[in-house]
Each structure stands twice: as C-alpha cells, then as structure tokens.
Design a protein around this motif. Structure first.
Motif, mmCIF file in Angstrom:
data_model
loop_
_atom_site.group_PDB
_atom_site.id
_atom_site.type_symbol
_atom_site.label_atom_id
_atom_site.label_comp_id
_atom_site.label_asym_id
_atom_site.label_seq_id
_atom_site.Cartn_x
_atom_site.Cartn_y
_atom_site.Cartn_z
ATOM 1 N N ASP A 148 9.084 -0.785 14.664
ATOM 2 C CA ASP A 148 9.083 -2.086 13.996
ATOM 3 C C ASP A 148 10.207 -2.964 14.529
ATOM 4 N N LYS A 198 10.069 -2.290 4.488
ATOM 5 C CA LYS A 198 10.434 -3.635 4.942
ATOM 6 C C LYS A 198 11.766 -3.602 5.675
ATOM 7 N N ASP A 248 8.312 -10.517 9.709
ATOM 8 C CA ASP A 248 7.270 -10.831 8.727
ATOM 9 C C ASP A 248 7.800 -11.776 7.647
ATOM 10 N N ARG A 279 5.753 -12.143 4.436
ATOM 11 C CA ARG A 279 5.948 -11.082 3.446
ATOM 12 C C ARG A 279 7.230 -11.337 2.643
#
Ligand code: 7RM
Length: 652
Positions: A178, A277, A484, A487
C-alpha cells in the motif's frame, strides 16, 4: 461497555485533587489555560515557537474542510528537534535511551550517541538510494535500532511506516504494498516470553510479493543465533546487515529541510472495512502537538526517566516513546519483552532499576497486574514514580484506584489520556498539577483542542450521552488516508458534516467531565489494540471450511473486550474442537496473534436483516449473555434464538 458498567462508572463519586507539592511545580499552570482560551491558533503558534525552525511559518492554519495545513511555509526537521538541539548544552552526555532486552541485555545511548547513530543510519539509507519522500517500512522488535531507524528516516525526509512486530507476513506484505515502500528494516529476531519472533523469516515471506522493495536491512539482535529456523539467511544484493552498513557510513549528515506539511510517517490502523488505513501524519503540526502534550500532560523534562510501555508499532510508541519525550530532552526507557517474563514483577524491577519517574501504560496491563497480586510491586522500591498515565481504552475505576494505590503509592496523579492514531497526540486528559480527577474519566480537553458531544442528528449536547466529535482542526490531526483521500473524507467527516467523528461514544457529566464509552462502530478494542471486525471476518472466510463469519466484541474482565466469532461452515465440513483451533491459528497466521479470536461458535445461520446485513448487535447480545434486543427487522427471528441456545450450549 455494558449498561451496568456504565452506571457504576457514572456513580463514581471519588475526587482526587492534584497533590499540593505537584501543583506548585507543574509545567502546566492555570495561566496556560488562560492563554489557550484566547484562541486556539495563537495557543498552538506559541507552543510551536518552542521548536527549532529552519524557516518560520507564514500562516498558522489554512483550513479548507476537511483539509488542514498547519504552520504553512514553515521548515523544520524532526530529528533536529529530537536530537541536535540538545547537543550544545548539558543534555549532550545524558541518557536519551535506556534499553533492556527481554533476556536481560542492556544498552544506554546518550543524546550524543543517539545523534551519531541516527546520522550514520541516515547515510546508510541514502547509500541504498532512499530519497526524500520515499517510504521505508520498519518491522523491528523493541530495540534501540527501531528508534534510530525512525529518526534516520526523519533526518533525510523519508517517510517511515512502522509495522508492529506481532503482525504476520501477509499483514506486512499488504502494508508495504500500500505504501510502496522501497526498504524494509527488520531483525533476525526479537524476544517475547523467551521465544524468538522470526521477523526476518516473515519479512522474507512478505518480500516474495512486494515488488517495490529494493533492499532489506537486517539488525542483528541475536549474534550467533543465525542458522536456526527463525532465520532463513541473507539474499545477496538485496539484504544487508545493519551493523555493516553503519560501520561503513559517515556520522556527518545534514538534516533535510522539511516543509511543515511534508509527510513524517504513515501508520496503518484498523477501520470498519477489511483493509487497514494508512494514517498520514506531517511534520510541523504533529511535532508541535506531541512535544506540547508530552511537556504538559506528563510534566516531562530532562530530569525525567519516562517509560511509555507501548510498542513503537502503535501510535503511542511513535508519539510518546520517540518524538514527544526526545523533543523534551527526557530519558526514555525501552523494554523489549513481556511483563511476566521471567517473573510477574518484571515491570516493577525495571521501574526500580532505572528510577522511572513517569509511567504510561494501558488499563489491560493494569488489570493483569491486579490479578497477579500486590506482592509483585510491593517487593520493589517504586518511590521514584511521581506521575502515572493510562491510554488505549476506558479505565475502570477499580483499576484506576489499584494503580493509584499500589503503583503510585497514593502520591502520584493519574492522567487518563484519550486520543487516537488519527489525532496524533493526546486530546482529552487531566493536567496533572491542575485537574481534580475522577477515576474512569479522561476529564477535560487539552488546551487548544475543541471537542463537542453531539446527538444522532449532530446537535451539540452540553451534558448526557452522545458521540465524541472534534469541532476545530488541531495540529497533530491526520492529513488524509494514504492514497485514498475519499476514504478519509467518508470515514471521518461525513457522519457529522463539518466535524471529525472519532468513532467513540462518550458522556459529559454535569461538571463537564468527559467519560469515554468506547467505539460505536465495527472496531474492537482487544487489550488496548484496535482490530476491525471486517478484517477478522475476511481472514476467516479465506479458510476453506468457512462459508460465512461474523465477529463481535464481548466484555472481558482483563482485555476490556474479547473477540467472539460466529462461523457457518461449508457443506462437507463438520464442527469440531480441532476445527476451532485450526480457525484461530488461521487468523493468527493471516493477521497476527493479536487478532486471534477468543471464542469461535459454529452456527447453521447468521442473523440478518432483510437486506442481508449481519446484525452484529444481536450477536453481541448473545455473546454477552443478555436478553435479546429488538428482532423485528430480522428476516428470520428464529435464527437468533437458535444461536443463543447454541452459544450457551457450547464451550468456547
Ligand atoms: C492512543 C490509541 C484509539 C481508540 C479510541 C478509543 C480508545 C484510547 C482511551 C480510549 C477510553 C481512553 N490509539 N481509547 N484511549 N478510550 N479512554 N483514555 O489508543 O488508534 O490505537 O485507538 O482507543 O476507542 O477511539 S488507537
């Protein structure tokens, strides 16, 4: 938290005013509160001036909701603020880090030593091609190199992503991918309860599927321990020994000039989906908030030996093992291992040996100490302690009182600090020389923080129960979710427009004290660790026997919450105790031991609404043995009763 626990909490009548001697000398005074009352931007600007800036900022705050920039145009370096600025004066030869490994090995690094090591590590990273803005994954046990690696990244403007050493190879792989990390820094092992954590082997497994990784740096934690099954060896060209790289590296390394809003780190945390996250923190605001809260909440200065027992894999380790205490020139104690190894008095023997003055730990640990009995702390001289802290979950009044009496000798104030990975630093907390505490309450907002309780519709409440929101930006706030931003906006800013929603329920009493009740979303807090129910559910359904899974938290005496998983099996698989063990091991393997379910219940069905959503609230009622809530929206109300019967009939 159950209704009963809540009632007990709010009927708590005891009050603890700050001890007079403490109040007289405390760094936080009522003048500080008056300053803060004059305006939150001015307050934070005043505090930021206490840091070393390479260039002053032009504007304190740029707020385009939900995006904030603090100290716009300002330039600084976090490693300079934690190290270099202490080297000119009397702190130069003072201990910065005191480390003890679980087996009993010890090291002390002065500020001078630490600064040298950081500069050499920074040069080693540069030599491997790391440049400003590149991401570096750190997957280490609690050893001095973990701190050195973080500060080395900060020195050259690389973004660190620390991954808790208890996470699995797959968790490492997902986080590294990520963040597209270029480097992984790991070790040939770490110790936990006498066992070796095979970090390099797990990193090797991860690196089979992390194309962004160019190099792996390996700290030698176990000289002579190479060659056993926990260590698979070094891959030529990719892997490098930390000590060799540093031996060859120069100790001269100019700090990178970082914009206040340049990234300092990414830290992954669980949310309500299956995917963790990447919480993004930047340099100037974050450092300002952690340095300020460390100074006032822990009353910390150069004379202190501060022990925050959190692992650097969590935000508490970032803010209150590394950046906050070092920015304040304190001496930081780091301990590698378990609190009950080799005996249940290990913490107290550490406090005594190193003369710890301020201790910051979690309620789950305190409840374990209570269970182990007062004889362990009583055997040790804990008289150096002058302040105690608590973090990670609500602390029950019983544990608070025990901590106060048996660890604090009834003389140390207790600061129960509420904050999150996302907030970067402490938000709601007593100030030890000022606040009269009530056991179980995090008391009041920190100066410069604006928290508000709202009802379901977002209306602000002056007292009663509701949702904890933050109504103004604060310097240490997360800036986004890495990669993101949508999000980020959806998760934190959409439920109550214009406000940050923390995901916690809370109560405000008539005297304006905050009582944090815990998560209201699908995030569990097991032994102070955040775990998303969806993450565990996704791991479970990846097992060949599992058709469907629902995970809920249930109240647990020691851990705060325990994890109960309701599982339906695919045709051809039979429920059995060995399959339960298999599923628990499967989740440990997929995510890490912290996510291992406590109970697994096999069930023919799961209760669902007509639209197909699993009704976790009902499962929680079942797991906690309560009468069932409203089932009228259920597609098949009979399912719940069958489940409840099943739950009670089965042994976890
Ligand atoms: C620092 C940390 C955050 C969640 C948060 C709460 C819970 C943390 C307290 C607390 C009651 C406290 N970061 N929480 N501190 N609840 N009183 N003093 O723990 O991101 O890992 O977790 O932890 O639910 O939302 S975290």
């Amino acid at each position: 938290m159950t209704e009963h626990q809540l009632d007990t909490l709010l009927s708590e009548q005891r009050r603890f005013p700050p001890p007079e001697g403490f109040a007289r000398r405390a760094k936080a005074t009522t003048a500080l509160l008056q300053d803060a009352a004059r305006g939150h931007q001015e307050f934070w600007a005043e505090e930021a001036r206490a840091l070393d800036w390479m260039r002053p900022w032009d504007r304190v705050l740029e707020w385009t909701p939900p995006h904030a920039q603090w100290f716009v145009g300002g330039k600084l370096n976090a490693s300079v603020n934690c190290l270099d600025r202490h080297l000119a004066g009397p702190l130069r030869n003072k201990a910065a880090l005191i480390w003890e490994g679980e087996p009993g090995d010890r090291r002390v690094l002065t500020y001078w030593d630490l600064a040298r090591e950081v500069r050499r590590a920074a040069n080693a990273l540069k030599q491997l091609g790391v440049r400003k803005g590149d991401r570096v994954a750190i997957y280490l046990p609690m050893v001095p190199e973990a701190v050195i690696a973080m500060l080395a990244c900060a020195r050259i403007g690389a973004v660190h992503s620390v991954i808790f050493g208890g996470f699995s190879a797959e968790s490492v792989r997902d986080r590294v991918n990520d963040a597209q990390a270029k480097i992984i820094i790991t070790a040939d092992g770490g110790y936990r309860r006498g066992q070796v954590l095979p970090l390099k082997r797990l990193a090797d497994e991860a690196m089979a599927h992390t194309p962004s990784v160019e190099h792996c740096i390996v700290v030698r934690r176990r000289p002579g321990g190479e060659g056993d099954e926990s260590f698979a060896g070094m891959t030529e060209g990719r892997d490098h020994w930390w000590h060799r790289l540093l031996d060859a590296a120069s100790a001269v390394c100019e700090p990178e000039e970082m914009d206040a809003e340049d990234l300092l780190f990414i830290l992954y945390t669980s949310g309500t989906t299956g995917k963790p996250k990447g919480i993004v923190h930047t340099t100037g605001g974050y450092l300002t908030q952690v340095a300020t809260t460390t100074k006032y909440v822990f009353d910390l200065g150069p004379e202190d030996v501060f022990w925050c027992t959190a692992d650097i894999g969590w935000v508490t380790g970032h803010s209150y093992v590394v950046y906050g205490p070092l920015a304040n020139g304190a001496t930081v104690l780091i301990y590698e291992g378990a609190p009950d190894w080799p005996e249940r008095d290990r913490f107290w023997s550490l406090v005594e040996r190193y003369g710890v003055t301020v201790l910051y730990t979690a309620p789950t640990a305190i409840r374990a100490f209570m269970k182990w009995g007062t004889a362990h702390p009583a055997r040790h001289d804990l008289s150096t302690l002058r302040l105690l802290g608590s973090v990670g979950e609500p602390i029950n009044p019983e544990a608070w009182i025990w901590y106060h009496r048996h660890i604090g000798g009834e003389r140390c104030p207790i600061v129960d600090t509420w904050w999150q990975t996302e907030t970067g630093g402490i938000m709601i907390t007593p100030l030890p020389g000022i606040t009269t505490t009530k056991p179980g309450s995090a008391t009041h907002v920190f100066p410069g923080i604006v928290a508000e309780l709202v009802d379901n519709t977002g209306r602000v409440l002056q007292a009663g129960g509701g949702f904890l929101t933050l109504a103004q930006p604060w310097p240490g706030m997360l800036r986004t979710i890495y990669g993101d931003d949508q999000r980020y906006q959806d998760t934190y800013w959409s439920r109550f427009p214009g406000r940050y929603f923390a995901g916690d329920g809370a109560k405000l009493d008539e005297e304006g004290y905050w009582w944090i009740l815990g998560r209201v979303d699908d995030v569990l807090n097991v032994a102070g660790h955040r775990i998303g129910t969806m993450e565990v559910e996704s791991a479970l359904v990846e097992h060949p026997a599992v058709a469907e899974a629902a995970v809920v938290g249930r109240a647990h005496d020691l851990k705060g919450q325990a994890m109960a998983a309701f599982v339906t099996l695919k045709d051809g698989y039979d429920a059995s105790p060995s399959l339960k063990d298999d599923l628990k091991a499967h989740v440990s393997h997929k995510i890490g031991a912290i996510a291992r379910p406590d109970d697994i219940f096999f069930s023919a069905d799961l209760p669902k609404t007509r639209s197909g959503k699993i009704m976790r609230r009902l499962l929680k009622d079942i797991a906690e043995g309560r009468a069932l809530g409203d089932t009228t929206t259920l597609a098949d109300p009979g399912v719940v009763n069958r489940l409840k019967d099943l739950y009670e009939a089965q042994e976890a």
